[in-house]
Design a protein around this motif. Structure first.
Motif, PDB file in Angstrom:
ATOM      1  N   ASP A 197       0.834  -1.192   0.000  1.00  0.00           N
ATOM      2  CA  ASP A 197       0.000   0.000   0.000  1.00  0.00           C
ATOM      3  C   ASP A 197       0.877   1.254   0.000  1.00  0.00           C
ATOM      4  OD1 ASP A 197       0.858   0.493   2.651  1.00  0.00           O
ATOM      5  OD2 ASP A 197      -0.896  -0.502   3.513  1.00  0.00           O
ATOM      6  N   GLN A 198       0.255   2.423  -0.034  1.00  0.00           N
ATOM      7  CA  GLN A 198       0.997   3.679  -0.151  1.00  0.00           C
ATOM      8  C   GLN A 198       1.936   3.907   1.028  1.00  0.00           C
ATOM      9  OE1 GLN A 198      -1.685   6.918  -0.850  1.00  0.00           O
ATOM     10  NE2 GLN A 198      -2.177   6.286  -2.934  1.00  0.00           N
ATOM     11  N   GLU A 199       1.482   3.598   2.232  1.00  0.00           N
ATOM     12  CA  GLU A 199       2.327   3.818   3.408  1.00  0.00           C
ATOM     13  C   GLU A 199       3.532   2.893   3.404  1.00  0.00           C
ATOM     14  OE1 GLU A 199       2.040   3.665   8.305  1.00  0.00           O
ATOM     15  OE2 GLU A 199       0.206   3.653   7.096  1.00  0.00           O
ATOM     16  N   GLU A 200       3.309   1.633   3.061  1.00  0.00           N
ATOM     17  CA  GLU A 200       4.425   0.680   2.995  1.00  0.00           C
ATOM     18  C   GLU A 200       5.413   1.091   1.897  1.00  0.00           C
ATOM     19  OE1 GLU A 200       2.210  -3.487   4.307  1.00  0.00           O
ATOM     20  OE2 GLU A 200       1.950  -2.691   2.268  1.00  0.00           O
ATOM     21  N   THR A 201       4.880   1.526   0.758  1.00  0.00           N
ATOM     22  CA  THR A 201       5.747   1.966  -0.345  1.00  0.00           C
ATOM     23  C   THR A 201       6.572   3.176   0.070  1.00  0.00           C
ATOM     24  OG1 THR A 201       4.194   1.134  -2.018  1.00  0.00           O
ATOM     25  CG2 THR A 201       5.779   2.797  -2.726  1.00  0.00           C
ATOM     26  N   ALA A 202       5.962   4.129   0.775  1.00  0.00           N
ATOM     27  CA  ALA A 202       6.678   5.323   1.234  1.00  0.00           C
ATOM     28  C   ALA A 202       7.819   4.946   2.166  1.00  0.00           C
ATOM     29  CB  ALA A 202       5.719   6.276   1.919  1.00  0.00           C
ATOM     30  N   GLN A 203       7.584   3.992   3.063  1.00  0.00           N
ATOM     31  CA  GLN A 203       8.634   3.550   3.980  1.00  0.00           C
ATOM     32  C   GLN A 203       9.790   2.894   3.223  1.00  0.00           C
ATOM     33  OE1 GLN A 203       6.543   0.972   6.683  1.00  0.00           O
ATOM     34  NE2 GLN A 203       5.720   2.654   7.911  1.00  0.00           N
ATOM     35  N   LEU A 204       9.447   2.046   2.273  1.00  0.00           N
ATOM     36  CA  LEU A 204      10.484   1.378   1.495  1.00  0.00           C
ATOM     37  C   LEU A 204      11.227   2.366   0.605  1.00  0.00           C
ATOM     38  CD1 LEU A 204       8.546  -1.877   0.562  1.00  0.00           C
ATOM     39  CD2 LEU A 204      10.460  -1.666   2.161  1.00  0.00           C
ATOM     40  N   ARG A 205      10.524   3.366   0.085  1.00  0.00           N
ATOM     41  CA  ARG A 205      11.171   4.396  -0.725  1.00  0.00           C
ATOM     42  C   ARG A 205      12.234   5.122   0.091  1.00  0.00           C
ATOM     43  NH1 ARG A 205       7.057   7.475  -1.595  1.00  0.00           N
ATOM     44  NH2 ARG A 205       6.378   6.531  -3.553  1.00  0.00           N
ATOM     45  N   ARG A 206      11.916   5.500   1.319  1.00  0.00           N
ATOM     46  CA  ARG A 206      12.894   6.182   2.180  1.00  0.00           C
ATOM     47  C   ARG A 206      14.097   5.287   2.432  1.00  0.00           C
ATOM     48  NH1 ARG A 206       8.070   8.149   4.568  1.00  0.00           N
ATOM     49  NH2 ARG A 206       8.012   6.431   6.072  1.00  0.00           N
ATOM     50  N   ARG A 207      13.856   4.004   2.646  1.00  0.00           N
ATOM     51  CA  ARG A 207      14.962   3.070   2.873  1.00  0.00           C
ATOM     52  C   ARG A 207      15.855   2.965   1.642  1.00  0.00           C
ATOM     53  NH1 ARG A 207      13.619  -3.326   3.434  1.00  0.00           N
ATOM     54  NH2 ARG A 207      15.434  -4.059   2.244  1.00  0.00           N
ATOM     55  N   LEU A 208      15.246   2.895   0.472  1.00  0.00           N
ATOM     56  CA  LEU A 208      16.001   2.743  -0.764  1.00  0.00           C
ATOM     57  C   LEU A 208      16.846   3.980  -1.082  1.00  0.00           C
ATOM     58  CD1 LEU A 208      13.147   1.122  -2.870  1.00  0.00           C
ATOM     59  CD2 LEU A 208      15.353   0.020  -2.405  1.00  0.00           C
ATOM     60  N   ARG A 209      16.348   5.150  -0.742  1.00  0.00           N
ATOM     61  CA  ARG A 209      17.022   6.398  -1.114  1.00  0.00           C
ATOM     62  C   ARG A 209      18.204   6.712  -0.198  1.00  0.00           C
ATOM     63  NH1 ARG A 209      12.784  10.944  -3.046  1.00  0.00           N
ATOM     64  NH2 ARG A 209      14.678  11.624  -4.130  1.00  0.00           N
ATOM     65  N   LYS A 210      18.269   6.100   0.942  1.00  0.00           N
ATOM     66  CA  LYS A 210      19.400   6.260   1.871  1.00  0.00           C
ATOM     67  C   LYS A 210      19.698   7.728   2.180  1.00  0.00           C
ATOM     68  CE  LYS A 210      21.492   1.875   0.552  1.00  0.00           C
ATOM     69  NZ  LYS A 210      22.703   1.126   0.156  1.00  0.00           N
ATOM     70  N   GLY A 211      18.626   8.506   2.356  1.00  0.00           N
ATOM     71  CA  GLY A 211      18.779   9.897   2.757  1.00  0.00           C
ATOM     72  C   GLY A 211      19.083  10.866   1.639  1.00  0.00           C
ATOM     73  N   LEU A 212      19.168  10.392   0.403  1.00  0.00           N
ATOM     74  CA  LEU A 212      19.495  11.272  -0.722  1.00  0.00           C
ATOM     75  C   LEU A 212      18.212  11.832  -1.321  1.00  0.00           C
ATOM     76  CD1 LEU A 212      21.736  12.373  -2.582  1.00  0.00           C
ATOM     77  CD2 LEU A 212      21.423  10.331  -4.002  1.00  0.00           C
ATOM     78  N   CYS A 213      18.079  13.151  -1.375  1.00  0.00           N
ATOM     79  CA  CYS A 213      16.874  13.773  -1.930  1.00  0.00           C
ATOM     80  C   CYS A 213      17.089  14.105  -3.409  1.00  0.00           C
ATOM     81  CB  CYS A 213      16.502  15.026  -1.143  1.00  0.00           C
ATOM     82  SG  CYS A 213      17.689  16.378  -1.296  1.00  0.00           S
TER      83      CYS A 213
END
Length: 352
Positions: A197-213
């Motif tokens: 779902d959207q919330e789970e995807t958002a959490q995984l997105r943050r993990r994948l990006r490793k703090g890089l905006c």
């Protein structure tokens, strides 16, 4: 189906020929035209003999062509021209690559426009892919020309995300847009993970990006390219690959092929695979959205240049852009890259 491969004796062109047969896009009822310079005739004949030996029952009709004026196909894969050397001691700038390949782009585009049936589709593989698309679009019509750089970058992006999350790549919907090279634009805000779902995807997105905006991505890509280049110059290929492995998924898309190229292995197999897969999508007969370099005329963000964007494709070419709902930083970066590519294209054309 008649398919032509320009530059069939090169590493990537050779792989395209093999994969077209292995993946069943051409067979005994089809024709595959292998195109090269007169000086490459012996290698072309050797390639034909080798392919027939390997795929006798499955091989299409194989035709050798040494003149641009004799190309006759519904789909043309352009994989000819100068490539960047794998020896880091012989660097070749993108400007030099453009200067070397532009006359070849013009030669073949003019010949196909002059002698063709007016419905050919062209998939541009050679670099700078944006310049190749611009030249062919000018001669043939922009809807009939695709650059495969954004398609390959998107496949890599999906693979990196899927691999890190332990998912099948088919469950990842993500796009890598912009310029094929230093102007990559990861479309993180459009990430969709099927089954989440959207919330789970958002959490995984943050993990994948490793703090890089998004705003910092181009600077990080430039800095990491320099760091990896230094390791390669110092003959520390293992260190280069290890450094790339620690990066975020979007940086790995830009840097893993860089390290692979200078390892001496090059990226011909992956490039051919992406090209043939792109061709499969285009010829499927279904209206599908895919990322590709195309010649825009203001369809998205007012961009009037060649850029990697999501487009709706079919067997007659691309018809429209399918805009993504991106955040403002991504949109801003896409506009910036578009402007930079416009400047490069004008400079390369003036240098002609």
């Amino acid at each position: 189906m008649n398919i032509a491969v320009i530059g069939a004796t090169g590493l990537t062109g050779h792989q395209v020929v093999v994969q077209l047969i292995l993946k069943g896009l051409v067979g005994p009822m089809d024709r595959l035209q292998l195109i090269g310079r007169p000086s490459a005739e012996a290698r072309l004949r050797g390639l034909v003999a080798d392919v027939r030996d390997a795929f006798f029952e499955a091989a299409p009709e194989l035709d050798i062509t040494l003149s641009a004026d004799e190309i006759a196909a519904e789909v043309i894969v352009f994989a000819a021209g100068v490539t960047i050397p794998t020896d880091h001691r012989r660097p070749l700038t993108r400007d030099a690559l453009a200067e070397a390949n532009r006359p070849l782009f013009e030669q073949y585009a003019e010949a196909i426009a002059r002698n063709g049936h007016g419905h050919e589709l062209v998939i541009m593989v050679s670099n700078p892919v944006e310049l190749g698309v611009a030249v062919f679009a000018r001669h043939l019509g922009r809807e009939r020309v695709f650059g495969m750089g954004a398609y390959q970058d998107t496949l890599r992006f999906r693979r990196e995300i899927a691999g890190e999350l332990g998912l099948a790549r088919q469950r990842v919907e993500a796009y890598m847009l912009g310029e094929h090279g230093s102007g990559l634009v990861p479309a993180w805000s459009a990430l969709r993970l099927h089954g989440f779902d959207q919330e789970e995807t958002a959490q995984l997105r943050r993990r994948l990006r490793k703090g890089l905006c998004s705003a910092d991505y181009p600077h990080a890509l430039e800095a990491e390219t320099g760091a990896v280049r230094e390791l390669i110059v110092n003959d520390d290929l293992a260190g280069a690959f290890n450094r790339v492995a620690t990066m975020s998924a979007d940086l790995r898309v830009g840097l893993a092929p860089f390290a692979t190229h200078y390892s001496g292995a090059k990226t011909a197999v992956a490039t051919a695979n992406a090209t043939v897969d792109m061709l499969r999508v285009v010829l499927s007969g279904h209206q599908t959205v895919m990322a590709a370099q195309v010649a825009l005329q203001g369809e998205w963000l007012g961009l009037d240049t060649v850029l990697g964007v999501p487009v709706q494709v079919g067997h007659q070419g691309w018809r429209q852009v399918s805009p993504l709902a991106l955040d403002e930083d991504e949109l801003s970066r896409l506009r910036q890259v578009g402007e930079e590519v416009s400047v490069k294209l004008r400079e390369w054309e003036r240098a002609a």
